[in-house]
Design an enzyme around this catalytic site. Structure first.
Site, mmCIF file in Angstrom:
data_model
loop_
_atom_site.group_PDB
_atom_site.id
_atom_site.type_symbol
_atom_site.label_atom_id
_atom_site.label_comp_id
_atom_site.label_asym_id
_atom_site.label_seq_id
_atom_site.Cartn_x
_atom_site.Cartn_y
_atom_site.Cartn_z
ATOM 1 N N GLU A 1 -0.127 3.255 -6.509
ATOM 2 C CA GLU A 1 0.017 1.804 -6.293
ATOM 3 C C GLU A 1 -0.517 1.003 -7.472
ATOM 4 O O GLU A 1 0.106 0.035 -7.907
ATOM 5 C CB GLU A 1 -0.686 1.382 -4.994
ATOM 6 C CG GLU A 1 -0.097 1.998 -3.727
ATOM 7 C CD GLU A 1 1.413 1.821 -3.615
ATOM 8 O OE1 GLU A 1 1.946 0.805 -4.097
ATOM 9 O OE2 GLU A 1 2.068 2.713 -3.058
ATOM 10 N N HIS B 1 11.812 4.016 4.080
ATOM 11 C CA HIS B 1 12.661 3.301 3.130
ATOM 12 C C HIS B 1 14.041 2.965 3.679
ATOM 13 O O HIS B 1 14.723 2.101 3.137
ATOM 14 C CB HIS B 1 12.778 4.109 1.835
ATOM 15 C CG HIS B 1 11.426 4.389 1.219
ATOM 16 N ND1 HIS B 1 10.522 5.256 1.803
ATOM 17 C CD2 HIS B 1 10.816 3.899 0.127
ATOM 18 C CE1 HIS B 1 9.419 5.292 1.068
ATOM 19 N NE2 HIS B 1 9.566 4.480 0.054
HETATM 20 O O1 X8Z Z 1 6.945 5.061 -0.864
HETATM 21 C C1 X8Z Z 1 6.239 5.582 -1.705
HETATM 22 C C2 X8Z Z 1 5.042 4.818 -2.277
HETATM 23 C C3 X8Z Z 1 5.265 3.351 -2.301
HETATM 24 S S1 X8Z Z 1 6.430 2.837 -3.474
HETATM 25 C C4 X8Z Z 1 3.826 5.103 -1.430
HETATM 26 N N1 X8Z Z 1 6.482 6.860 -2.092
HETATM 27 C C5 X8Z Z 1 7.585 7.636 -1.555
HETATM 28 C C6 X8Z Z 1 7.379 7.977 -0.096
HETATM 29 O O2 X8Z Z 1 6.269 7.792 0.411
HETATM 30 O O3 X8Z Z 1 8.333 8.436 0.543
HETATM 31 C C7 X8Z Z 1 5.734 7.601 -3.100
HETATM 32 C C8 X8Z Z 1 6.334 8.972 -3.115
HETATM 33 C C9 X8Z Z 1 7.634 8.887 -2.389
HETATM 34 ZN ZN ZN Z 2 5.764 3.186 -5.413
#
Ligand code: X8Z
Ligand code: ZN
Length: 578
Positions: A350, A477
């Site tokens: 972060e 996401h």
């Molecule tokens: O979503 C994230 C970060 C925030 S941009 C914590 N990541 C992905 C996930 O958690 O799926 C980092 C690695 C992949």
């Molecule tokens: Zn990130």
């Protein structure tokens, strides 16, 4: 009557950037309040603000097509191109549809954030963090499946909003001249959308043999532990046995997989807990790393305004994120930090975003982003690769660095995090690309999700997943409308960056023991790239830091070479593939 003279491109951009900056700040303020205090009111306000930003962006993008661009500077031409690509969704011009779209996106996020499940035999509802802990710690297949399926149930509630979101977002993207929203996402890489998809395939082909070696080793160990009735020695691995809700990283089951004699010699989670660390201690470690590279400490407002822990009295979005709310050094993170090695690394991730945001804040508005989105995701992870045993000794977290004889354990642990992730990083948007293009209709959403995950990751869900389920909705996401291919790219890039910086400072020893901690030279190199923002095409930024203009997996492959040899040896008599 003659038409009014067309506004000059520079003047148009000047006023467009001012307007968009203002709306973007309002959107972020509203979104910050929403995601740190979820109520119907904050949801509505954040959706409204976002919809205003989209509407203005679309209007400006449409106006810009009528400008005389022949005499515009290369920078201004780039800005015009970026204007059309600056948001992950475009709303249809019909105002009611625009508001509906952003409302549905906000609702999906809220539904995800509020998800809870009560395990069989318990009466305490668990949130995602609680259920994830079960996935990581339990070795009881029934309990694992219960936690896994319980969380995935959340996806179902997201499906109706998601279906409508796909429809509306596509309508918007088409109004701006894209084939669909997926094609719009693939257009953000300074190359043709098809060429980008081919680029991903090329990189995947380079790392796939390493992934398959890891997969074969892990599967064999799981067959030994759970038995061939539960884990097919030649088939895909059941997703609930890999220590993580999405089987995206497998370090949670490292203790189950560690070969005898490969103890890395320390357990960072244990060290942090035993010192009585509090969440901000983890953030301070990450900040001190950046400061050691010659970057400025974080502003006091960062410490005052960030959300570091899950509040007891209200719903929030716990998924970690980094913000620059006023686009002028109002940096913050929003996270529900737990005292674990995983969160220690995530905090570095972060802050990588925050330091990038600060470095490009001197750029004009339309250049305030990373070279491409994979760069944004790679910066903090690059720093995290420098969290080596020697580094931990230097910052007083470890008394002595363990001997290199423990390195297979250390590398296996890293591979379970980084290599295991690679096909997941591709699968999420392989699926969304097909959904947005219409190739996969809603009736086939879930089936296709698992077909893609099986193809890339070699995993399968526990039991049958019916078409009424919506398992992609159980991954942040997807409801949050955040493109995912960026993380695959970041997993390639961070090793490229790490290797280039390690070479730049003549770090001795193998790549996995190199740390750039305390190097002003590495810091200058990194900052130079960060400060460019997206003012140049990404190959220019890549060249600034690595000297090459293409993304290459060679850094990753070099980092894991000792492990690869060891895995091949281990796998000599084990089947591979699925
Ligand atoms: O979503 C994230 C970060 C925030 S941009 C914590 N990541 C992905 C996930 O958690 O799926 C980092 C690695 C992949
Ligand atoms: Zn990130």
């Amino acid at each position: 009557m003659t038409d009014p003279p067309a506004p000059d491109v520079a003047r148009f951009l000047d006023s467009a950037e001012r307007r968009l900056k203002e709306l973007s700040i309002e959107t972020q303020q509203a979104d910050w309040i929403y995601t740190t205090y979820i109520t119907p009111d904050t949801e509505a306000l954040s959706a409204k603000a976002y919809s205003r930003l989209i509407t203005s962006t679309v209007e400006l993008a449409k106006q810009s097509t009528r400008l005389p661009v022949e005499n515009a500077s290369p920078e201004d031409r780039r800005k015009l191109k970026l204007l059309r690509l600056s948001l992950p969704i475009i709303a249809p011009s019909e105002p009611a549809e625009g508001e509906e779209l952003t409302r549905r996106v906000a609702t999906m996020q809220g539904t995800y954030a509020k998800g809870r499940y009560t395990l069989v035999g318990s009466n305490e509802p668990l949130d995602l963090q609680g259920l994830s802990r079960v996935l990581q710690e339990s070795r009881d297949p029934a309990r694992l499946e219960d936690a896994w399926a319980g969380w995935h149930h959340v996806g179902r509630a997201i499906r109706p909003d998601f279906e409508r979101y796909v429809e509306l977002a596509n309508r918007g993207a088409r109004e701006l001249g894209f084939a669909d929203t997926g094609a719009m996402w693939r257009s953000k890489y300074d190359m043709e959308p098809d060429a980008f998809a081919a680029e991903v395939d090329r990189l995947w082909a380079d790392v796939r043999p390493l992934y398959e070696a890891l997969h074969a080793y892990v599967r064999r160990r799981l067959v030994e532990f759970y038995g061939p009735e539960r884990v097919d020695p030649r088939g895909p691995i059941p997703a609930h046995l890999l220590g993580n809700m999405w089987a995206q990283s497998w370090e949670g089951i490292f203790p189950l997989l560690a070969p005898p004699g490969s103890d890395p010699g320390y357990d960072l989670t244990k060290i942090l807990v035993e010192r009585g660390s509090v969440p901000t201690d983890l953030v301070r470690f990450a900040e001190r790393f950046f400061v050691s590279l010659g970057l400025e400490p974080l502003p006091s407002t960062f410490w005052e305004r960030s959300m570091f822990v899950r509040p007891r009295d209200r719903e929030v979005v716990c998924h970690a994120s980094a913000w620059d709310v006023d686009l002028d050094h109002d940096l913050r993170i929003k996270m529900c930090i737990e005292i674990t090695e995983e969160d220690f690394r995530t905090v570095h991730h972060e802050l990588g975003h925050n330091y990038y945001q600060r470095a490009y804040s001197a750029q004009p508005y339309l250049f305030r982003d990373s070279a491409h989105d994979g760069f944004h995701e790679a910066v903090g992870d690059t720093i995290s690769l420098s969290v080596t045993p020697e580094y931990l000794v230097r910052v007083g977290l470890l008394r002595a660095a363990p001997p290199a004889s423990g390195d297979i354990g250390l590398l296996l642990q890293r591979a379970l995090e980084k290599v295991a992730f690679l096909p997941f990083g591709i699968a999420v948007d392989r699926w969304r690309w097909e959904v947005f293009s219409g190739a996969v209709p809603p009736s086939e959403y879930n089936r296709t999700w698992w077909a893609i995950r099986r193809r890339y990751q070699g995993i399968a869900p526990p039991g049958d997943r019916g078409d009424e389920e919506f398992d992609p909705g159980a991954k942040f996401h997807v409801p949050a409308n955040t493109p995912y291919m960026r993380y695959f790219l970041a997993h390639i890039l961070q090793f490229q960056f790490h290797r280039a910086l390690a070479r730049e400072i003549d770090a001795e020893g193998p790549l996995h023991r190199a740390s750039i901690y305390g190097s002003a030279t590495a810091g200058r190199r990194l900052r130079e790239m960060l400060a460019m923002g997206q003012s140049h095409e990404w190959p220019d930024a890549l060249e600034t830091i690595t000297g090459t203009r293409t993304m290459e997996a060679d850094g990753l492959l070099e980092y894991f070479r000792p492990l690869r040899e060891w895995l091949d040896e281990q796998n000599r008599h084990a089947p591979s593939g699925w």
